[in-house]
Scaffold this motif. Structure first.
Motif, PDB file in Angstrom:
ATOM      1  N   PRO A  41       0.782  -1.238   0.000  1.00  0.00           N
ATOM      2  CA  PRO A  41       0.000   0.000   0.000  1.00  0.00           C
ATOM      3  C   PRO A  41       0.814   1.289   0.000  1.00  0.00           C
ATOM      4  CG  PRO A  41      -0.932  -1.585   1.533  1.00  0.00           C
ATOM      5  CD  PRO A  41       0.376  -2.149   1.081  1.00  0.00           C
ATOM      6  N   HIS A  42       1.908   1.349   0.762  1.00  0.00           N
ATOM      7  CA  HIS A  42       2.645   2.617   0.849  1.00  0.00           C
ATOM      8  C   HIS A  42       3.510   2.875  -0.378  1.00  0.00           C
ATOM      9  CE1 HIS A  42       5.747  -0.187   2.263  1.00  0.00           C
ATOM     10  NE2 HIS A  42       6.611   0.698   1.846  1.00  0.00           N
ATOM     11  N   LYS A  43       3.669   1.845  -1.210  1.00  0.00           N
ATOM     12  CA  LYS A  43       4.510   1.968  -2.402  1.00  0.00           C
ATOM     13  C   LYS A  43       3.699   1.946  -3.693  1.00  0.00           C
ATOM     14  CE  LYS A  43       6.720  -1.776  -3.814  1.00  0.00           C
ATOM     15  NZ  LYS A  43       6.238  -2.007  -5.199  1.00  0.00           N
ATOM     16  N   ASP A  44       2.771   0.998  -3.804  1.00  0.00           N
ATOM     17  CA  ASP A  44       2.022   0.808  -5.038  1.00  0.00           C
ATOM     18  C   ASP A  44       0.810   1.733  -5.122  1.00  0.00           C
ATOM     19  OD1 ASP A  44       3.846  -1.176  -5.690  1.00  0.00           O
ATOM     20  OD2 ASP A  44       2.645  -2.748  -4.762  1.00  0.00           O
ATOM     21  N   VAL A  45       0.250   1.815  -6.323  1.00  0.00           N
ATOM     22  CA  VAL A  45      -0.865   2.730  -6.586  1.00  0.00           C
ATOM     23  C   VAL A  45      -2.054   1.947  -7.144  1.00  0.00           C
ATOM     24  CG1 VAL A  45      -1.650   4.704  -7.961  1.00  0.00           C
ATOM     25  CG2 VAL A  45       0.679   4.671  -7.050  1.00  0.00           C
ATOM     26  N   PRO A  46      -3.220   2.000  -6.474  1.00  0.00           N
ATOM     27  CA  PRO A  46      -4.405   1.333  -7.025  1.00  0.00           C
ATOM     28  C   PRO A  46      -4.984   2.136  -8.189  1.00  0.00           C
ATOM     29  CG  PRO A  46      -4.941   2.396  -4.939  1.00  0.00           C
ATOM     30  CD  PRO A  46      -3.468   2.584  -5.154  1.00  0.00           C
ATOM     31  N   LEU A  47      -5.112   1.486  -9.321  1.00  0.00           N
ATOM     32  CA  LEU A  47      -5.621   2.123 -10.533  1.00  0.00           C
ATOM     33  C   LEU A  47      -7.118   1.865 -10.634  1.00  0.00           C
ATOM     34  CD1 LEU A  47      -4.695   3.502 -13.269  1.00  0.00           C
ATOM     35  CD2 LEU A  47      -4.619   1.192 -14.212  1.00  0.00           C
ATOM     36  N   PRO A  48      -7.952   2.892 -10.775  1.00  0.00           N
ATOM     37  CA  PRO A  48      -9.400   2.656 -10.888  1.00  0.00           C
ATOM     38  C   PRO A  48      -9.738   1.944 -12.196  1.00  0.00           C
ATOM     39  CG  PRO A  48      -8.909   4.954 -11.338  1.00  0.00           C
ATOM     40  CD  PRO A  48      -7.620   4.323 -10.876  1.00  0.00           C
ATOM     41  N   GLN A  49     -10.430   0.825 -12.077  1.00  0.00           N
ATOM     42  CA  GLN A  49     -10.852   0.101 -13.273  1.00  0.00           C
ATOM     43  C   GLN A  49     -12.195   0.646 -13.729  1.00  0.00           C
ATOM     44  OE1 GLN A  49     -10.925  -4.157 -12.928  1.00  0.00           O
ATOM     45  NE2 GLN A  49     -12.240  -4.385 -14.707  1.00  0.00           N
TER      46      GLN A  49
END
Length: 326
Positions: free
Chosen positions: A138-146
């Motif tokens: 979570p602190h590194k990666d980015v959730p991309l909205p699908q």
């Protein structure tokens, strides 16, 4: 950010096969396609790697899958490509890849990259499937909205009076929480819970139109936690109910999701109707009003528009650029 942020896109890779903008900016991989196209045409791109804050590895596993490549062979291709960049350019080794990122939507790219621990652990992953089961950090990666774009119908707006159904969900039972949701509520008279996807034979865009008629749209975790249902709910003005124990929501370090959605634990499924009915009219009005305000942040455009999904992802990357630095 708009004035200073610069991204270097690695130029290598066969443009006729894997490393190019996906042919269609539609369907469940639209977010990936729009990002590929927008980054190449944006003011954030630089051809001078010495000016770059981050380095973009343009992997398009979706295109590989379209050619019938197996997950194992995709991993081999991606591994070979990344290793060639590491050996040819000095930029990865300066930070062990922590200032590098790649973008992939849905399950294909996630599974194809799982076989590269160095890439998964060190670089920033912008993914549509922020499930901790696939190593999402979570602190590194980015959730991309699908988002299934283009949206089939216009955005929902100030239409609270038309929303007569308390809650709605229809979909495959591909997770434990979805099985429980269907079992507990499919026969309820106030909740429209359907134990399968709505058949297109029932009418044109029946599924999408239900979002217009409903107050709360249930978004239970599935086999891939981040589904297009969340973006659909926001677009059509139906307050999303996030029903998942582990869900890194898109832009959650920028937007306060509790101001335009309900976030529930999976154990709350047994009290679902009670929780929804106890949201007062004034509380729902506020949630719906705020929901309409954030719709622009989940819209992909070409060319991109300020504050749209592309710029939100870029701002997330801007925030991440110094999180981990060797």
């Amino acid at each position: 950010m708009e004035k200073k942020f610069k991204i270097y896109i690695y130029p290598d890779g066969d443009p006729n096969t894997y490393y190019q903008t996906p042919r269609k900016l539609t369907g469940k991989y639209a977010s990936e396609g729009y990002f590929f196209q927008n980054i190449r045409e944006s003011q954030f791109r630089t051809d001078d790697p010495e000016r770059a804050h981050l380095f973009f590895i343009p992997i398009s596993c979706h295109k590989m899958r379209g050619k019938g490549t197996s997950y194992e062979n995709m991993t081999i291709v991606v591994k070979s490509y990344v290793e060639s960049l590491i050996s040819k350019y000095p930029y990865w080794n300066r930070t062990l890849g922590t200032d590098h990122f790649f973008v992939t939507c849905h399950d294909i790219g996630v599974r194809a990259s799982e076989g590269l621990p160095l890439l998964v652990k060190n670089s920033i992953r912008v993914v549509c499937s922020p499930s901790y089961d696939v190593g999402f950090i979570p602190h590194k990666d980015v959730p991309l909205p699908q988002a299934l774009q283009p949206f089939a119908l216009p955005a929902g707006g100030n239409d609270i009076a038309n929303r007569k159904t308390l809650g709605f969900w229809a979909g495959h039972r591909n997770s434990k929480i979805r099985v429980i949701l269907a079992r507990e509520w499919e026969n309820d008279t106030e909740l429209d819970i359907q134990n399968n996807r709505i058949n297109r034979a029932t009418g044109h865009l029946v599924y999408q139109r239900k979002f217009y008629d409903t107050m709360f749209c249930i978004c239970p975790g599935g086999s891939q936690v981040n589904s297009a249902r969340v973006a659909d709910s926001i677009h059509y003005g139906c307050v999303p109910v996030i029903l998942s124990n582990y869900y890194d929501l898109p832009f959650n370090d920028i937007l306060n999701w509790r101001k335009f959605s309900l976030i529930l634990n999976e154990r709350d499924v047994y009290r679902l109707k009670y929780i929804l009915k106890n949201v007062s009219d004034s509380e729902f009005t506020t949630l719906h009003y705020n929901l309409v305000k954030v719709q622009k942040h989940f819209q992909w455009n070409s060319p991109p528009v300020r504050y749209d999904a592309f710029h939100m992802v870029m701002y997330n990357l801007w925030l991440r650029r110094h999180v981990i630095k060797y």
